[in-house]
Design a protein around this motif. Structure first.
Motif, PDB file in Angstrom:
ATOM      1  N   SER A 156      34.839  33.377  40.296  1.00  0.00           N
ATOM      2  CA  SER A 156      36.358  33.471  40.565  1.00  0.00           C
ATOM      3  C   SER A 156      37.262  32.391  40.768  1.00  0.00           C
ATOM      4  CB  SER A 156      36.411  34.269  42.071  1.00  0.00           C
ATOM      5  OG  SER A 156      36.024  33.460  43.085  1.00  0.00           O
ATOM      6  N   TRP A 191      29.785  31.577  25.987  1.00  0.00           N
ATOM      7  CA  TRP A 191      30.898  32.423  26.664  1.00  0.00           C
ATOM      8  C   TRP A 191      30.591  34.001  25.949  1.00  0.00           C
ATOM      9  CZ3 TRP A 191      34.206  34.266  29.368  1.00  0.00           C
ATOM     10  CH2 TRP A 191      35.346  34.951  28.749  1.00  0.00           C
ATOM     11  N   ARG A 241      39.450  31.055  38.270  1.00  0.00           N
ATOM     12  CA  ARG A 241      40.027  30.685  37.471  1.00  0.00           C
ATOM     13  C   ARG A 241      39.188  31.466  36.235  1.00  0.00           C
ATOM     14  NH1 ARG A 241      39.135  25.516  34.334  1.00  0.00           N
ATOM     15  NH2 ARG A 241      39.226  26.983  32.856  1.00  0.00           N
ATOM     16  N   THR A 242      40.023  31.431  35.028  1.00  0.00           N
ATOM     17  CA  THR A 242      39.390  32.148  33.924  1.00  0.00           C
ATOM     18  C   THR A 242      38.361  31.022  33.356  1.00  0.00           C
ATOM     19  OG1 THR A 242      39.756  32.939  31.708  1.00  0.00           O
ATOM     20  CG2 THR A 242      40.959  31.060  32.278  1.00  0.00           C
ATOM     21  N   PHE A 243      37.014  31.580  32.939  1.00  0.00           N
ATOM     22  CA  PHE A 243      36.017  30.900  32.462  1.00  0.00           C
ATOM     23  C   PHE A 243      35.945  30.975  30.870  1.00  0.00           C
ATOM     24  CE2 PHE A 243      34.023  28.679  35.914  1.00  0.00           C
ATOM     25  CZ  PHE A 243      34.535  29.273  37.014  1.00  0.00           C
ATOM     26  N   THR A 244      36.927  31.571  30.458  1.00  0.00           N
ATOM     27  CA  THR A 244      37.177  31.569  28.789  1.00  0.00           C
ATOM     28  C   THR A 244      36.510  30.446  28.268  1.00  0.00           C
ATOM     29  OG1 THR A 244      39.042  33.247  28.937  1.00  0.00           O
ATOM     30  CG2 THR A 244      38.574  32.127  27.049  1.00  0.00           C
ATOM     31  N   ASN A 288      33.272  38.721  35.107  1.00  0.00           N
ATOM     32  CA  ASN A 288      33.120  37.369  35.172  1.00  0.00           C
ATOM     33  C   ASN A 288      31.940  37.257  36.165  1.00  0.00           C
ATOM     34  OD1 ASN A 288      34.975  35.792  34.377  1.00  0.00           O
ATOM     35  ND2 ASN A 288      36.256  35.509  35.904  1.00  0.00           N
ATOM     36  N   SER A 348      31.451  39.733  30.744  1.00  0.00           N
ATOM     37  CA  SER A 348      32.721  38.774  31.043  1.00  0.00           C
ATOM     38  C   SER A 348      33.794  39.534  31.654  1.00  0.00           C
ATOM     39  CB  SER A 348      33.087  38.547  29.403  1.00  0.00           C
ATOM     40  OG  SER A 348      32.384  37.368  29.211  1.00  0.00           O
TER      41      SER A 348
END
Length: 122
Positions: A25, A53, A27-30, A77, A74
């Motif tokens: 959590s 990813w 932020r984005t973990f793209t 997350n 994804s």
């Protein structure tokens, strides 16, 4: 604030199974690959496995290959570590971590969880 939170650890008998979760959590973990490490008392932190990813590629340490499986959702997350055929040598604190690299080296990982304890009794 970036957070990785592991859960699912506990006490299990040899031969048993556990599934660990790592929820991300903040932020984005793209684009981030997710790895699992473990550390037993008095030992260095050890790479367990990692997933890219997309979730289409995984790689593992020889010590867990064929017994442990990493997957990720994804949309949630969340990354999972399914551990089967556990033995006392698997006893350790397990950590998840995030990296932009494909790596087995802890120093290449930017974000870390606080760890969850796994204890395997004989």
């Amino acid at each position: 604030q970036v957070q990785l939170v592991e859960s699912g650890g506990g006490l299990v008998q040899a031969g048993g199974s556990l599934r660990l979760s790592c929820a991300a959590s903040g932020r984005t973990f793209t684009g981030y690959a997710m790895g699992w490490f473990r550390q037993a008392p008095g030992k260095e932190r050890e790479f367990v496995g990692a997933i890219n990813w997309s979730g289409g590629s995984t790689f593992y340490a020889d010590s867990v290959k064929g017994r442990f499986t990493i997957s990720r959702d994804s949309a949630k997350n969340t990354v999972y570590l399914q551990m089967n055929s556990l033995n006392p040598e698997d006893t350790a604190a397990y950590y998840c971590a995030a990296t932009l690299h494909r790596s087995m080296e802890a120093r290449r990982y930017d974000y870390w969880g606080q760890g969850t304890q796994v204890t395997v009794s004989s």
